[in-house]
Design a protein around this motif. Structure first.
Motif, PDB file in Angstrom:
ATOM      1  N   GLY A  95       0.832  -1.202   0.000  1.00 47.34           N
ATOM      2  CA  GLY A  95       0.000   0.000   0.000  1.00 47.34           C
ATOM      3  C   GLY A  95       0.861   1.244   0.000  1.00 47.34           C
ATOM      4  O   GLY A  95       2.060   1.183  -0.249  1.00 47.34           O
ATOM      5  N   TYR A  96       0.266   2.367   0.321  1.00 47.69           N
ATOM      6  CA  TYR A  96       0.980   3.641   0.341  1.00 47.69           C
ATOM      7  C   TYR A  96       2.013   3.684   1.465  1.00 47.69           C
ATOM      8  O   TYR A  96       3.122   4.151   1.275  1.00 47.69           O
ATOM      9  CB  TYR A  96      -0.014   4.796   0.494  1.00 47.69           C
ATOM     10  CG  TYR A  96       0.625   6.155   0.479  1.00 47.69           C
ATOM     11  CD1 TYR A  96       1.030   6.731  -0.719  1.00 47.69           C
ATOM     12  CD2 TYR A  96       0.829   6.863   1.658  1.00 47.69           C
ATOM     13  CE1 TYR A  96       1.622   7.973  -0.747  1.00 47.69           C
ATOM     14  CE2 TYR A  96       1.424   8.117   1.636  1.00 47.69           C
ATOM     15  CZ  TYR A  96       1.824   8.662   0.439  1.00 47.69           C
ATOM     16  OH  TYR A  96       2.414   9.893   0.413  1.00 47.69           O
ATOM     17  N   GLY A  97       1.638   3.189   2.640  1.00 42.16           N
ATOM     18  CA  GLY A  97       2.513   3.265   3.808  1.00 42.16           C
ATOM     19  C   GLY A  97       3.138   1.941   4.193  1.00 42.16           C
ATOM     20  O   GLY A  97       3.599   1.772   5.309  1.00 42.16           O
ATOM     21  N   GLY A  98       3.166   0.978   3.292  1.00 43.48           N
ATOM     22  CA  GLY A  98       3.727  -0.341   3.588  1.00 43.48           C
ATOM     23  C   GLY A  98       2.717  -1.417   3.242  1.00 43.48           C
ATOM     24  O   GLY A  98       1.725  -1.169   2.555  1.00 43.48           O
ATOM     25  N   ASP A  99       2.972  -2.619   3.736  1.00 43.11           N
ATOM     26  CA  ASP A  99       2.085  -3.739   3.429  1.00 43.11           C
ATOM     27  C   ASP A  99       0.727  -3.576   4.101  1.00 43.11           C
ATOM     28  O   ASP A  99       0.631  -3.138   5.246  1.00 43.11           O
ATOM     29  CB  ASP A  99       2.708  -5.063   3.881  1.00 43.11           C
ATOM     30  CG  ASP A  99       3.805  -5.528   2.937  1.00 43.11           C
ATOM     31  OD1 ASP A  99       3.893  -5.000   1.815  1.00 43.11           O
ATOM     32  OD2 ASP A  99       4.578  -6.421   3.330  1.00 43.11           O
ATOM     33  N   VAL A 100      -0.308  -3.959   3.359  1.00 42.45           N
ATOM     34  CA  VAL A 100      -1.673  -4.005   3.876  1.00 42.45           C
ATOM     35  C   VAL A 100      -2.029  -5.493   3.931  1.00 42.45           C
ATOM     36  O   VAL A 100      -2.006  -6.172   2.902  1.00 42.45           O
ATOM     37  CB  VAL A 100      -2.658  -3.255   2.956  1.00 42.45           C
ATOM     38  CG1 VAL A 100      -4.083  -3.381   3.488  1.00 42.45           C
ATOM     39  CG2 VAL A 100      -2.267  -1.793   2.827  1.00 42.45           C
ATOM     40  N   THR A 101      -2.312  -6.004   5.123  1.00 42.98           N
ATOM     41  CA  THR A 101      -2.647  -7.413   5.288  1.00 42.98           C
ATOM     42  C   THR A 101      -4.153  -7.544   5.432  1.00 42.98           C
ATOM     43  O   THR A 101      -4.757  -6.900   6.286  1.00 42.98           O
ATOM     44  CB  THR A 101      -1.930  -8.007   6.520  1.00 42.98           C
ATOM     45  OG1 THR A 101      -0.521  -7.797   6.366  1.00 42.98           O
ATOM     46  CG2 THR A 101      -2.207  -9.496   6.657  1.00 42.98           C
ATOM     47  N   VAL A 102      -4.732  -8.384   4.563  1.00 39.96           N
ATOM     48  CA  VAL A 102      -6.178  -8.511   4.461  1.00 39.96           C
ATOM     49  C   VAL A 102      -6.587  -9.955   4.710  1.00 39.96           C
ATOM     50  O   VAL A 102      -5.962 -10.881   4.200  1.00 39.96           O
ATOM     51  CB  VAL A 102      -6.661  -8.089   3.047  1.00 39.96           C
ATOM     52  CG1 VAL A 102      -8.170  -8.196   2.922  1.00 39.96           C
ATOM     53  CG2 VAL A 102      -6.187  -6.688   2.712  1.00 39.96           C
ATOM     54  N   MET A 103      -7.648 -10.149   5.490  1.00 39.15           N
ATOM     55  CA  MET A 103      -8.251 -11.463   5.649  1.00 39.15           C
ATOM     56  C   MET A 103      -9.542 -11.446   4.844  1.00 39.15           C
ATOM     57  O   MET A 103     -10.356 -10.539   4.988  1.00 39.15           O
ATOM     58  CB  MET A 103      -8.540 -11.785   7.110  1.00 39.15           C
ATOM     59  CG  MET A 103      -9.107 -13.184   7.302  1.00 39.15           C
ATOM     60  SD  MET A 103      -9.287 -13.618   9.042  1.00 39.15           S
ATOM     61  CE  MET A 103      -7.587 -14.040   9.447  1.00 39.15           C
ATOM     62  N   THR A 104      -9.697 -12.458   3.974  1.00 44.73           N
ATOM     63  CA  THR A 104     -10.840 -12.530   3.068  1.00 44.73           C
ATOM     64  C   THR A 104     -11.580 -13.839   3.275  1.00 44.73           C
ATOM     65  O   THR A 104     -10.966 -14.905   3.247  1.00 44.73           O
ATOM     66  CB  THR A 104     -10.360 -12.463   1.591  1.00 44.73           C
ATOM     67  OG1 THR A 104      -9.542 -11.313   1.426  1.00 44.73           O
ATOM     68  CG2 THR A 104     -11.536 -12.417   0.633  1.00 44.73           C
ATOM     69  N   GLY A 105     -12.885 -13.756   3.453  1.00 44.70           N
ATOM     70  CA  GLY A 105     -13.722 -14.943   3.513  1.00 44.70           C
ATOM     71  C   GLY A 105     -14.361 -15.161   2.155  1.00 44.70           C
ATOM     72  O   GLY A 105     -14.869 -14.219   1.545  1.00 44.70           O
ATOM     73  N   VAL A 106     -14.309 -16.409   1.667  1.00 46.76           N
ATOM     74  CA  VAL A 106     -14.917 -16.753   0.383  1.00 46.76           C
ATOM     75  C   VAL A 106     -15.803 -17.967   0.608  1.00 46.76           C
ATOM     76  O   VAL A 106     -15.333 -19.011   1.070  1.00 46.76           O
ATOM     77  CB  VAL A 106     -13.849 -17.057  -0.693  1.00 46.76           C
ATOM     78  CG1 VAL A 106     -14.513 -17.374  -2.033  1.00 46.76           C
ATOM     79  CG2 VAL A 106     -12.871 -15.903  -0.836  1.00 46.76           C
ATOM     80  N   GLY A 107     -17.086 -17.813   0.309  1.00 43.01           N
ATOM     81  CA  GLY A 107     -18.031 -18.900   0.472  1.00 43.01           C
ATOM     82  C   GLY A 107     -17.797 -20.006  -0.542  1.00 43.01           C
ATOM     83  O   GLY A 107     -17.073 -19.831  -1.525  1.00 43.01           O
ATOM     84  N   SER A 108     -18.431 -21.150  -0.340  1.00 44.33           N
ATOM     85  CA  SER A 108     -18.290 -22.292  -1.250  1.00 44.33           C
ATOM     86  C   SER A 108     -18.684 -21.941  -2.677  1.00 44.33           C
ATOM     87  O   SER A 108     -18.223 -22.571  -3.627  1.00 44.33           O
ATOM     88  CB  SER A 108     -19.152 -23.457  -0.760  1.00 44.33           C
ATOM     89  OG  SER A 108     -18.706 -23.878   0.511  1.00 44.33           O
ATOM     90  N   ASP A 109     -19.521 -20.939  -2.847  1.00 40.36           N
ATOM     91  CA  ASP A 109     -19.966 -20.519  -4.179  1.00 40.36           C
ATOM     92  C   ASP A 109     -18.971 -19.584  -4.869  1.00 40.36           C
ATOM     93  O   ASP A 109     -19.196 -19.148  -5.993  1.00 40.36           O
ATOM     94  CB  ASP A 109     -21.333 -19.846  -4.103  1.00 40.36           C
ATOM     95  CG  ASP A 109     -21.333 -18.588  -3.235  1.00 40.36           C
ATOM     96  OD1 ASP A 109     -20.293 -18.249  -2.627  1.00 40.36           O
ATOM     97  OD2 ASP A 109     -22.402 -17.946  -3.156  1.00 40.36           O
ATOM     98  N   GLY A 110     -17.846 -19.268  -4.194  1.00 46.01           N
ATOM     99  CA  GLY A 110     -16.829 -18.413  -4.792  1.00 46.01           C
ATOM    100  C   GLY A 110     -17.050 -16.932  -4.576  1.00 46.01           C
ATOM    101  O   GLY A 110     -16.308 -16.108  -5.082  1.00 46.01           O
ATOM    102  N   LYS A 111     -18.071 -16.581  -3.802  1.00 47.45           N
ATOM    103  CA  LYS A 111     -18.361 -15.164  -3.558  1.00 47.45           C
ATOM    104  C   LYS A 111     -17.782 -14.733  -2.207  1.00 47.45           C
ATOM    105  O   LYS A 111     -17.809 -15.489  -1.239  1.00 47.45           O
ATOM    106  CB  LYS A 111     -19.861 -14.914  -3.600  1.00 47.45           C
ATOM    107  CG  LYS A 111     -20.423 -15.142  -4.993  1.00 47.45           C
ATOM    108  CD  LYS A 111     -21.872 -14.790  -5.088  1.00 47.45           C
ATOM    109  CE  LYS A 111     -22.307 -15.033  -6.531  1.00 47.45           C
ATOM    110  NZ  LYS A 111     -23.648 -14.625  -6.794  1.00 47.45           N
ATOM    111  N   ILE A 112     -17.318 -13.517  -2.184  1.00 52.30           N
ATOM    112  CA  ILE A 112     -16.723 -12.973  -0.959  1.00 52.30           C
ATOM    113  C   ILE A 112     -17.810 -12.795   0.094  1.00 52.30           C
ATOM    114  O   ILE A 112     -18.851 -12.198  -0.169  1.00 52.30           O
ATOM    115  CB  ILE A 112     -16.011 -11.637  -1.253  1.00 52.30           C
ATOM    116  CG1 ILE A 112     -14.861 -11.869  -2.230  1.00 52.30           C
ATOM    117  CG2 ILE A 112     -15.524 -10.975   0.035  1.00 52.30           C
ATOM    118  CD1 ILE A 112     -14.236 -10.601  -2.766  1.00 52.30           C
ATOM    119  N   THR A 113     -17.535 -13.316   1.284  1.00 50.36           N
ATOM    120  CA  THR A 113     -18.481 -13.190   2.398  1.00 50.36           C
ATOM    121  C   THR A 113     -18.087 -12.063   3.337  1.00 50.36           C
ATOM    122  O   THR A 113     -18.892 -11.644   4.166  1.00 50.36           O
ATOM    123  CB  THR A 113     -18.574 -14.513   3.180  1.00 50.36           C
ATOM    124  OG1 THR A 113     -17.257 -14.877   3.623  1.00 50.36           O
ATOM    125  CG2 THR A 113     -19.158 -15.622   2.316  1.00 50.36           C
ATOM    126  N   GLY A 114     -16.857 -11.598   3.224  1.00 45.80           N
ATOM    127  CA  GLY A 114     -16.400 -10.485   4.046  1.00 45.80           C
ATOM    128  C   GLY A 114     -14.893 -10.339   3.970  1.00 45.80           C
ATOM    129  O   GLY A 114     -14.187 -11.272   3.595  1.00 45.80           O
TER     130      GLY A 114
END
Length: 192
Positions: A95-114
């Motif tokens: 990112g702009y100020g260094g690494d941005v660490t993201v946790m991503t949830g993906v449902g069984s259907d392949g869609k992001i849950t959060g």
């Protein structure tokens, strides 16, 4: 007339500074040894609660696996019956100020849950707004390769945070890495 320097005038302050440095070092080492277990436990608790936040249908999670090539860690989420409900991925991007660490949830259907931002060094009031629900919610229900758009949040577009396009692109890049690994580990279950 100048006073002649005595070796004692230099040696005493130098020894005092050495003693202060040694005492400070010992105290910092003791503090670290006493608190490192608690810090590790707090980090593990935060990660566990974040998993439940980004994949709310899961009640239990498998052991964490790492995709070395992409630098993404992930685990499978299962419901109370032991059925897979999706995966949770942790990935980073610059990112702009260094690494941005993201946790991503993906449902069984392949869609992001959060998504949730685990860590960042972004500018307060600008890139740091990536932690706000108003931005994170832009990802829910999306799948496939996402792109940053300054004006639209539909289809594959994720609307950038005003005045923080670099941070927005970093979050999208991390989420895209997660979606890519999801496609591999789920056998292409993605609807995208």
């Amino acid at each position: 007339m100048k006073k002649k320097m005595n070796p004692k005038d230099i040696l005493v302050p130098a020894v005092m500074l050495l003693v202060i440095c040694l005492v400070t070092t010992v105290l910092l080492a003791l503090t670290n040894s006493v608190t490192k277990t608690k810090i590790a436990q707090n980090a593990a608790d935060k990660e566990t609660s974040s998993r439940a936040e980004v994949l709310p249908d899961a009640t239990q999670f498998s052991e964490v696996t790492t995709d070395e090539e992409k630098g993404v860690t992930y685990c499978e989420g299962k419901n109370a019956n032991g059925e897979s409900v999706g995966y949770v991925f942790t990935s980073s991007a610059k990112g702009y100020g260094g690494d941005v660490t993201v946790m991503t949830g993906v449902g069984s259907d392949g869609k992001i849950t959060g998504i949730t931002i685990l860590s960042h060094g972004e500018t307060p009031g600008l890139g740091a707004n990536s932690t706000k629900p108003e931005f994170r919610d832009r990802f829910i229900g999306k799948s496939g390769e996402l792109v940053v758009n300054k004006t639209s949040n539909d289809g594959q577009n994720v609307q950038a945070i005003t005045a923080a396009t670099i941070t927005s692109k970093a979050v999208v890049a991390a989420v895209n890495d997660a979606l890519s690994v999801f496609s591999e580990v789920s056998g292409g279950a993605e609807n995208g």
